[in-house]
Design a protein around this motif. Structure first.
Motif, PDB file in Angstrom:
ATOM      1  N   LEU A 196       3.537  -5.339  13.487  1.00 35.01           N
ATOM      2  CA  LEU A 196       3.339  -6.772  13.735  1.00 35.01           C
ATOM      3  C   LEU A 196       4.343  -7.609  12.954  1.00 35.01           C
ATOM      4  N   GLY A 197       4.814  -7.056  11.850  1.00 34.89           N
ATOM      5  CA  GLY A 197       5.770  -7.760  11.016  1.00 34.89           C
ATOM      6  C   GLY A 197       7.099  -8.047  11.689  1.00 34.89           C
ATOM      7  N   ILE A 198       7.331  -7.460  12.856  1.00 31.94           N
ATOM      8  CA  ILE A 198       8.560  -7.770  13.599  1.00 31.94           C
ATOM      9  C   ILE A 198       8.599  -9.262  13.935  1.00 31.94           C
ATOM     10  N   ALA A 199       7.445  -9.897  13.889  1.00 31.75           N
ATOM     11  CA  ALA A 199       7.393 -11.343  14.148  1.00 31.75           C
ATOM     12  C   ALA A 199       8.160 -12.130  13.082  1.00 31.75           C
TER      13      ALA A 199
ATOM     14  N   LEU B 160       0.823  -1.216   0.000  1.00 34.00           N
ATOM     15  CA  LEU B 160       0.000   0.000   0.000  1.00 34.00           C
ATOM     16  C   LEU B 160       0.852   1.259   0.000  1.00 34.00           C
ATOM     17  N   SER B 161       2.086   1.128   0.433  1.00 36.32           N
ATOM     18  CA  SER B 161       3.068   2.212   0.405  1.00 36.32           C
ATOM     19  C   SER B 161       2.536   3.478   1.063  1.00 36.32           C
ATOM     20  N   THR B 162       2.475   4.569   0.329  1.00 40.47           N
ATOM     21  CA  THR B 162       2.070   5.865   0.902  1.00 40.47           C
ATOM     22  C   THR B 162       0.558   6.090   0.860  1.00 40.47           C
ATOM     23  N   TRP B 163      -0.187   5.185   0.258  1.00 36.16           N
ATOM     24  CA  TRP B 163      -1.637   5.391   0.143  1.00 36.16           C
ATOM     25  C   TRP B 163      -2.331   5.599   1.484  1.00 36.16           C
ATOM     26  N   PRO B 164      -2.007   4.848   2.537  1.00 36.36           N
ATOM     27  CA  PRO B 164      -2.714   5.052   3.814  1.00 36.36           C
ATOM     28  C   PRO B 164      -2.343   6.348   4.556  1.00 36.36           C
ATOM     29  N   ILE B 165      -1.295   7.024   4.135  1.00 34.79           N
ATOM     30  CA  ILE B 165      -0.884   8.269   4.796  1.00 34.79           C
ATOM     31  C   ILE B 165      -1.968   9.320   4.567  1.00 34.79           C
ATOM     32  N   PRO B 166      -2.287  10.122   5.590  1.00 32.64           N
ATOM     33  CA  PRO B 166      -3.341  11.137   5.427  1.00 32.64           C
ATOM     34  C   PRO B 166      -3.113  12.014   4.192  1.00 32.64           C
ATOM     35  N   SER B 167      -4.192  12.253   3.456  1.00 30.45           N
ATOM     36  CA  SER B 167      -4.102  12.952   2.167  1.00 30.45           C
ATOM     37  C   SER B 167      -3.571  14.375   2.283  1.00 30.45           C
ATOM     38  N   GLU B 168      -3.715  14.987   3.440  1.00 27.46           N
ATOM     39  CA  GLU B 168      -3.232  16.363   3.600  1.00 27.46           C
ATOM     40  C   GLU B 168      -1.741  16.448   3.930  1.00 27.46           C
ATOM     41  N   THR B 169      -1.064  15.311   3.996  1.00 32.60           N
ATOM     42  CA  THR B 169       0.360  15.283   4.327  1.00 32.60           C
ATOM     43  C   THR B 169       1.181  15.843   3.167  1.00 32.60           C
TER      44      THR B 169
ATOM     45  N   ALA C 267      -3.511   2.198  11.201  1.00 28.48           N
ATOM     46  CA  ALA C 267      -3.685   0.768  10.919  1.00 28.48           C
ATOM     47  C   ALA C 267      -2.454   0.207  10.213  1.00 28.48           C
ATOM     48  N   GLN C 268      -1.952   0.942   9.227  1.00 27.39           N
ATOM     49  CA  GLN C 268      -0.759   0.488   8.516  1.00 27.39           C
ATOM     50  C   GLN C 268       0.424   0.368   9.480  1.00 27.39           C
ATOM     51  N   GLY C 269       0.594   1.360  10.326  1.00 39.56           N
ATOM     52  CA  GLY C 269       1.691   1.315  11.291  1.00 39.56           C
ATOM     53  C   GLY C 269       1.578   0.126  12.226  1.00 39.56           C
TER      54      GLY C 269
ATOM     55  N   VAL D  40       3.917 -12.877  20.768  1.00 39.25           N
ATOM     56  CA  VAL D  40       3.730 -11.981  21.912  1.00 39.25           C
ATOM     57  C   VAL D  40       4.566 -10.714  21.752  1.00 39.25           C
ATOM     58  N   PHE D  41       5.815 -10.856  21.332  1.00 42.27           N
ATOM     59  CA  PHE D  41       6.654  -9.670  21.145  1.00 42.27           C
ATOM     60  C   PHE D  41       6.044  -8.734  20.106  1.00 42.27           C
ATOM     61  N   ALA D  42       5.579  -9.303  18.979  1.00 36.07           N
ATOM     62  CA  ALA D  42       4.977  -8.475  17.928  1.00 36.07           C
ATOM     63  C   ALA D  42       3.715  -7.776  18.434  1.00 36.07           C
ATOM     64  N   LEU D  43       2.871  -8.478  19.152  1.00 35.26           N
ATOM     65  CA  LEU D  43       1.643  -7.864  19.666  1.00 35.26           C
ATOM     66  C   LEU D  43       1.933  -6.771  20.688  1.00 35.26           C
ATOM     67  N   VAL D  44       2.868  -7.030  21.587  1.00 37.24           N
ATOM     68  CA  VAL D  44       3.206  -6.020  22.609  1.00 37.24           C
ATOM     69  C   VAL D  44       3.754  -4.764  21.954  1.00 37.24           C
ATOM     70  N   THR D  45       4.668  -4.937  21.001  1.00 31.82           N
ATOM     71  CA  THR D  45       5.248  -3.736  20.371  1.00 31.82           C
ATOM     72  C   THR D  45       4.249  -3.024  19.475  1.00 31.82           C
ATOM     73  N   ALA D  46       3.371  -3.757  18.817  1.00 33.31           N
ATOM     74  CA  ALA D  46       2.373  -3.129  17.941  1.00 33.31           C
ATOM     75  C   ALA D  46       1.349  -2.345  18.747  1.00 33.31           C
ATOM     76  N   PHE D  47       0.921  -2.913  19.879  1.00 35.65           N
ATOM     77  CA  PHE D  47      -0.066  -2.196  20.707  1.00 35.65           C
ATOM     78  C   PHE D  47       0.547  -1.021  21.456  1.00 35.65           C
ATOM     79  N   SER D  48       1.842  -1.092  21.728  1.00 33.94           N
ATOM     80  CA  SER D  48       2.444   0.024  22.476  1.00 33.94           C
ATOM     81  C   SER D  48       3.002   1.120  21.566  1.00 33.94           C
ATOM     82  N   ALA D  49       3.028   0.887  20.277  1.00 31.08           N
ATOM     83  CA  ALA D  49       3.555   1.903  19.351  1.00 31.08           C
ATOM     84  C   ALA D  49       2.557   3.016  19.104  1.00 31.08           C
TER      85      ALA D  49
END
Length: 145
Positions: A95-98, A64-73, A88-90, A136-145
Motif C-alpha cells: 500500500l505504501g506505493i501510494a 516491524l522488520s523481520t518480526w512478521p516473517i514466519p518463525s520457521e523461516t 499482512a506486512q506485505g 486506487v493504484f495502491a489498493l489494486v496492487t496490494a490486493f493483487s500481490a
C-alpha cells in the motif's frame, strides 16, 4: 551467496530504528497540518497530509522488520511471525506505493501552480484526481500481490 549472520542481524535491526524515525517525522507533519485550520484548507497541505499518512503506515510495517516473517523461516534473523502476519506486512508495505505517487501528485500540483499559473480555486476542481490515482493504484496492487 547467502547473507552472513552479522549481515542478517543488521538487515533485521536497522529498520526498527529507521522506520521509527520515519514514523515520528510523518507524525509531526500530520500533527502540523491537522492542528492548523489554514493549512487544512490548502490543497498543498492536504496532499502532504495524505502522503504523510501513507508513509506513517508503511514506516510502521518497516519498523516491524523481520518480526512478521514466519518463525520457521531459515536464513532470517529474528523471524517471530506466522504466514498471516507476513501476508499482512506485505499487503500494507505494498500500500505504501501510494507515498511516491502522492509525491508525484505534489510535483504536478507545483507544475500547475508555477508553470501554468493555476490558482487554488482551479486546483480544487481537480483535487480529487490527486487522491484517486495513488489510492486506487495502491489498493489494486496490494490486493493483487
Amino acid at each position: 551467496m547467502p547473507w552472513t549472520n552479522s549481515q542478517q542481524k543488521m538487515l533485521s535491526i536497522w529498520p526498527h530504528f529507521t522506520g521509527l524515525i520515519s514514523m515520528i517525522c510523518s507524525g509531526l507533519i500530520i500533527f502540523e497540518v491537522l492542528r492548523d485550520k489554514v493549512k487544512r484548507n490548502k490543497v498543498y497541505h492536504r496532499l502532504l497530509l495524505a502522503m504523510s499518512i501513507s508513509d506513517l503506515n508503511t514506516s510502521f510495517w518497516y519498523t516491524l522488520s523481520t518480526w512478521p516473517i514466519p518463525s520457521e523461516t531459515s536464513n532470517v534473523y529474528a523471524p517471530l511471525g506466522t504466514r498471516g502476519s507476513c501476508v499482512a506486512q506485505g499487503f500494507f508495505v505494498q500500500l505504501g506505493i501510494a507515498t511516491p505517487i502522492f509525491n508525484a501528485m505534489l510535483s504536478i500540483y507545483y507544475l500547475l501552480i508555477i508553470r501554468y499559473g493555476w490558482k487554488e480555486k482551479d486546483i480544487k476542481k481537480v483535487e480529487k484526481v490527486f487522491y484517486f490515482i495513488p489510492i486506487v493504484f495502491a489498493l489494486v496492487t496490494a490486493f493483487s500481490a
